[in-house]
Design a protein around this motif. Structure first.
Motif, PDB file in Angstrom:
ATOM      1  N   VAL A 109     -22.298 -21.495   8.754  1.00 41.01           N
ATOM      2  CA  VAL A 109     -22.548 -20.057   8.826  1.00 41.01           C
ATOM      3  C   VAL A 109     -23.809 -19.765   8.029  1.00 41.01           C
ATOM      4  CG1 VAL A 109     -21.708 -17.749   8.298  1.00 41.01           C
ATOM      5  CG2 VAL A 109     -20.133 -19.472   9.149  1.00 41.01           C
ATOM      6  N   THR A 110     -24.852 -19.373   8.717  1.00 38.08           N
ATOM      7  CA  THR A 110     -26.115 -19.030   8.078  1.00 38.08           C
ATOM      8  C   THR A 110     -26.413 -17.563   8.361  1.00 38.08           C
ATOM      9  OG1 THR A 110     -27.411 -19.589  10.024  1.00 38.08           O
ATOM     10  CG2 THR A 110     -26.986 -21.375   8.445  1.00 38.08           C
ATOM     11  N   GLY A 111     -27.550 -17.101   7.874  1.00 35.79           N
ATOM     12  CA  GLY A 111     -27.951 -15.721   8.118  1.00 35.79           C
ATOM     13  C   GLY A 111     -28.131 -15.408   9.592  1.00 35.79           C
ATOM     14  N   ASP A 112     -28.215 -16.444  10.443  1.00 41.21           N
ATOM     15  CA  ASP A 112     -28.305 -16.212  11.887  1.00 41.21           C
ATOM     16  C   ASP A 112     -27.114 -15.409  12.393  1.00 41.21           C
ATOM     17  OD1 ASP A 112     -30.576 -17.806  11.991  1.00 41.21           O
ATOM     18  OD2 ASP A 112     -29.470 -19.601  12.559  1.00 41.21           O
ATOM     19  N   TYR A 113     -25.968 -15.550  11.733  1.00 40.33           N
ATOM     20  CA  TYR A 113     -24.730 -14.935  12.208  1.00 40.33           C
ATOM     21  C   TYR A 113     -24.562 -13.497  11.728  1.00 40.33           C
ATOM     22  CZ  TYR A 113     -23.384 -19.410  14.062  1.00 40.33           C
ATOM     23  OH  TYR A 113     -23.345 -20.556  14.813  1.00 40.33           O
ATOM     24  N   TYR A 114     -25.541 -12.967  11.017  1.00 38.26           N
ATOM     25  CA  TYR A 114     -25.500 -11.577  10.564  1.00 38.26           C
ATOM     26  C   TYR A 114     -26.573 -10.799  11.298  1.00 38.26           C
ATOM     27  CZ  TYR A 114     -22.325 -13.044   6.932  1.00 38.26           C
ATOM     28  OH  TYR A 114     -21.241 -13.535   6.276  1.00 38.26           O
ATOM     29  N   LEU A 119     -33.979  -9.408   2.626  1.00 39.71           N
ATOM     30  CA  LEU A 119     -34.548 -10.541   1.904  1.00 39.71           C
ATOM     31  C   LEU A 119     -34.890 -10.043   0.508  1.00 39.71           C
ATOM     32  CD1 LEU A 119     -36.910 -12.026   4.636  1.00 39.71           C
ATOM     33  CD2 LEU A 119     -34.591 -12.723   4.065  1.00 39.71           C
ATOM     34  N   ILE A 120     -34.319 -10.686  -0.496  1.00 41.42           N
ATOM     35  CA  ILE A 120     -34.521 -10.233  -1.871  1.00 41.42           C
ATOM     36  C   ILE A 120     -34.948 -11.409  -2.746  1.00 41.42           C
ATOM     37  CG2 ILE A 120     -32.912  -8.293  -1.700  1.00 41.42           C
ATOM     38  CD1 ILE A 120     -30.800 -10.016  -3.095  1.00 41.42           C
ATOM     39  N   ASN A 121     -35.490 -11.073  -3.887  1.00 42.60           N
ATOM     40  CA  ASN A 121     -35.857 -12.035  -4.933  1.00 42.60           C
ATOM     41  C   ASN A 121     -36.766 -13.156  -4.418  1.00 42.60           C
ATOM     42  OD1 ASN A 121     -34.126 -10.492  -6.520  1.00 42.60           O
ATOM     43  ND2 ASN A 121     -32.383 -11.816  -6.114  1.00 42.60           N
ATOM     44  N   SER A 139     -26.448  -9.722   2.887  1.00 44.07           N
ATOM     45  CA  SER A 139     -25.822  -8.834   3.863  1.00 44.07           C
ATOM     46  C   SER A 139     -24.471  -8.435   3.285  1.00 44.07           C
ATOM     47  CB  SER A 139     -25.645  -9.542   5.202  1.00 44.07           C
ATOM     48  OG  SER A 139     -25.099  -8.653   6.158  1.00 44.07           O
ATOM     49  N   GLY A 140     -24.407  -7.211   2.760  1.00 40.68           N
ATOM     50  CA  GLY A 140     -23.192  -6.802   2.066  1.00 40.68           C
ATOM     51  C   GLY A 140     -22.973  -7.682   0.855  1.00 40.68           C
ATOM     52  N   TRP A 141     -21.814  -8.278   0.752  1.00 45.97           N
ATOM     53  CA  TRP A 141     -21.490  -9.148  -0.382  1.00 45.97           C
ATOM     54  C   TRP A 141     -21.998 -10.574  -0.193  1.00 45.97           C
ATOM     55  CZ3 TRP A 141     -18.804 -13.396   1.081  1.00 45.97           C
ATOM     56  CH2 TRP A 141     -18.133 -13.325   2.297  1.00 45.97           C
ATOM     57  N   TRP A 142     -22.376 -10.925   1.038  1.00 48.13           N
ATOM     58  CA  TRP A 142     -22.728 -12.306   1.354  1.00 48.13           C
ATOM     59  C   TRP A 142     -24.194 -12.576   1.043  1.00 48.13           C
ATOM     60  CZ3 TRP A 142     -25.717 -15.007   5.017  1.00 48.13           C
ATOM     61  CH2 TRP A 142     -25.370 -16.350   5.172  1.00 48.13           C
ATOM     62  N   ARG A 143     -24.470 -13.693   0.380  1.00 56.20           N
ATOM     63  CA  ARG A 143     -25.838 -14.076   0.020  1.00 56.20           C
ATOM     64  C   ARG A 143     -26.044 -15.551   0.298  1.00 56.20           C
ATOM     65  NH1 ARG A 143     -28.136 -10.776  -4.537  1.00 56.20           N
ATOM     66  NH2 ARG A 143     -27.185  -8.770  -4.174  1.00 56.20           N
ATOM     67  N   GLN A 144     -27.259 -15.877   0.738  1.00 56.60           N
ATOM     68  CA  GLN A 144     -27.581 -17.278   1.006  1.00 56.60           C
ATOM     69  C   GLN A 144     -29.089 -17.475   0.855  1.00 56.60           C
ATOM     70  OE1 GLN A 144     -26.598 -18.692   4.943  1.00 56.60           O
ATOM     71  NE2 GLN A 144     -26.154 -20.707   4.134  1.00 56.60           N
ATOM     72  N   LYS A 145     -29.472 -18.619   0.305  1.00 57.03           N
ATOM     73  CA  LYS A 145     -30.898 -18.945   0.159  1.00 57.03           C
ATOM     74  C   LYS A 145     -31.509 -19.200   1.528  1.00 57.03           C
ATOM     75  CE  LYS A 145     -31.495 -19.166  -4.327  1.00 57.03           C
ATOM     76  NZ  LYS A 145     -31.804 -17.879  -4.876  1.00 57.03           N
ATOM     77  N   HIS A 146     -32.706 -18.702   1.707  1.00 53.79           N
ATOM     78  CA  HIS A 146     -33.448 -18.831   2.953  1.00 53.79           C
ATOM     79  C   HIS A 146     -34.797 -19.454   2.579  1.00 53.79           C
ATOM     80  CE1 HIS A 146     -34.486 -18.031   7.022  1.00 53.79           C
ATOM     81  NE2 HIS A 146     -34.811 -16.757   6.942  1.00 53.79           N
ATOM     82  N   TRP A 164     -31.977 -22.650   6.124  1.00 57.93           N
ATOM     83  CA  TRP A 164     -30.971 -22.033   5.264  1.00 57.93           C
ATOM     84  C   TRP A 164     -30.342 -23.094   4.373  1.00 57.93           C
ATOM     85  CZ3 TRP A 164     -30.564 -16.837   5.857  1.00 57.93           C
ATOM     86  CH2 TRP A 164     -31.044 -16.287   7.048  1.00 57.93           C
ATOM     87  N   GLU A 165     -29.950 -22.688   3.174  1.00 50.60           N
ATOM     88  CA  GLU A 165     -29.155 -23.604   2.361  1.00 50.60           C
ATOM     89  C   GLU A 165     -27.769 -23.670   2.987  1.00 50.60           C
ATOM     90  OE1 GLU A 165     -28.355 -22.561  -1.769  1.00 50.60           O
ATOM     91  OE2 GLU A 165     -27.348 -20.742  -1.132  1.00 50.60           O
ATOM     92  N   GLU A 166     -27.102 -24.789   2.792  1.00 51.45           N
ATOM     93  CA  GLU A 166     -25.735 -24.896   3.314  1.00 51.45           C
ATOM     94  C   GLU A 166     -24.833 -24.002   2.492  1.00 51.45           C
ATOM     95  OE1 GLU A 166     -24.285 -28.834   3.886  1.00 51.45           O
ATOM     96  OE2 GLU A 166     -26.124 -29.477   4.871  1.00 51.45           O
ATOM     97  N   ALA A 167     -23.971 -23.270   3.199  1.00 49.77           N
ATOM     98  CA  ALA A 167     -23.075 -22.316   2.530  1.00 49.77           C
ATOM     99  C   ALA A 167     -22.018 -23.044   1.740  1.00 49.77           C
ATOM    100  CB  ALA A 167     -22.430 -21.415   3.558  1.00 49.77           C
TER     101      ALA A 167
END
Length: 167
Positions: A109-114, A119-121, A139-146, A164-167
Motif C-alpha cells: 500500500v503506497t500513496g498510489d492508493y490514496y 507532500l510535507i517536510n 493523507s489524514g493519519w497515514w504517512r509514508q516517505k516518497h 515509496w518506502e515500504e509501509a
C-alpha cells in the motif's frame, strides 16, 4: 490528568482529520534556499496538485519520458504505461468497489492508493542538473516517505523516478 487526555485527544484529532503535526512544513510554506530549489518546489507543487485533482495530463507533464515510476506498489513502470493505466486505476479508486483494488499485503500500500494527500517536510539534495527529494506523503493519519529523483532538461526540472518506502 485531564490536561494529558486533552493533549492526546487533540493529537488524535489532528491525525484523523489531516491536520499537520507540530514541525510539519507544507510545500507552499517551504522556504527554498536558492532559486534552483524554488524551481524544484514549484514542480513538486504541480505534481501534488495534478495528482490530487486526478488530472492525468498535468500529472504526466511533470514526468520525464525516460523515467521509472512506482505503480501500485509492486512495479516500476514507464511513463507510457502510467498513461495507459492511471485513468482506470483512479476511476476504480473513486468507485464504491475500491476496496477490491487494495492489495492483501500492507507492504504494497503506497500513496498510489490514496486519491489525495499532501507532500510535507521536503529534503532536497541538488547535484548539478540532478536532484533527489525525500518528502512525506500525508493523507489524514497515514504517512509514508516518497522518494523523487529529478533531472534538469531544457531549462526545466522533470521527475525521473517516483518511489515509496515500504509501509
Amino acid at each position: 490528568m485531564r490536561k494529558i487526555f486533552l493533549c492526546i485527544e487533540l493529537f488524535l484529532f489532528a491525525l484523523t482529520f489531516g491536520c499537520d503535526l507540530p514541525g510539519d512544513v507544507q510545500l507552499t510554506d517551504y522556504r527554498p534556499k536558492n532559486m534552483v530549489e524554488g524551481e524544484i518546489v514549484t514542480l513538486l507543487i504541480e505534481y501534488q496538485d495534478a495528482k490530487n485533482r486526478l488530472d492525468l495530463n498535468r500529472f504526466l507533464a511533470c514526468l520525464h519520458e525516460q523515467g521509472r515510476f512506482s505503480f501500485r506498489g509492486t512495479a516500476m513502470v514507464s511513463k507510457g504505461r502510467l498513461r495507459k493505466s492511471l485513468t482506470a486505476f483512479w476511476k476504480t479508486l473513486q468507485s464504491p468497489n475500491r476496496l477490491v483494488l487494495y492489495p492483501l499485503s500492507h507492504e504494497f500500500v503506497t500513496g498510489d492508493y490514496y486519491l489525495s494527500g499532501r507532500l510535507i517536510n521536503p529534503r532536497i539534495s541538488i547535484n548539478g542538473s540532478s536532484a533527489d527529494v525525500t518528502v512525506t506523503f500525508a493523507s489524514g493519519w497515514w504517512r509514508q516517505k516518497h522518494f523523487i529523483s529529478m533531472q534538469r532538461v531544457d531549462d526545466r526540472w522533470m521527475i525521473t523516478l517516483l518511489d515509496w518506502e515500504e509501509a
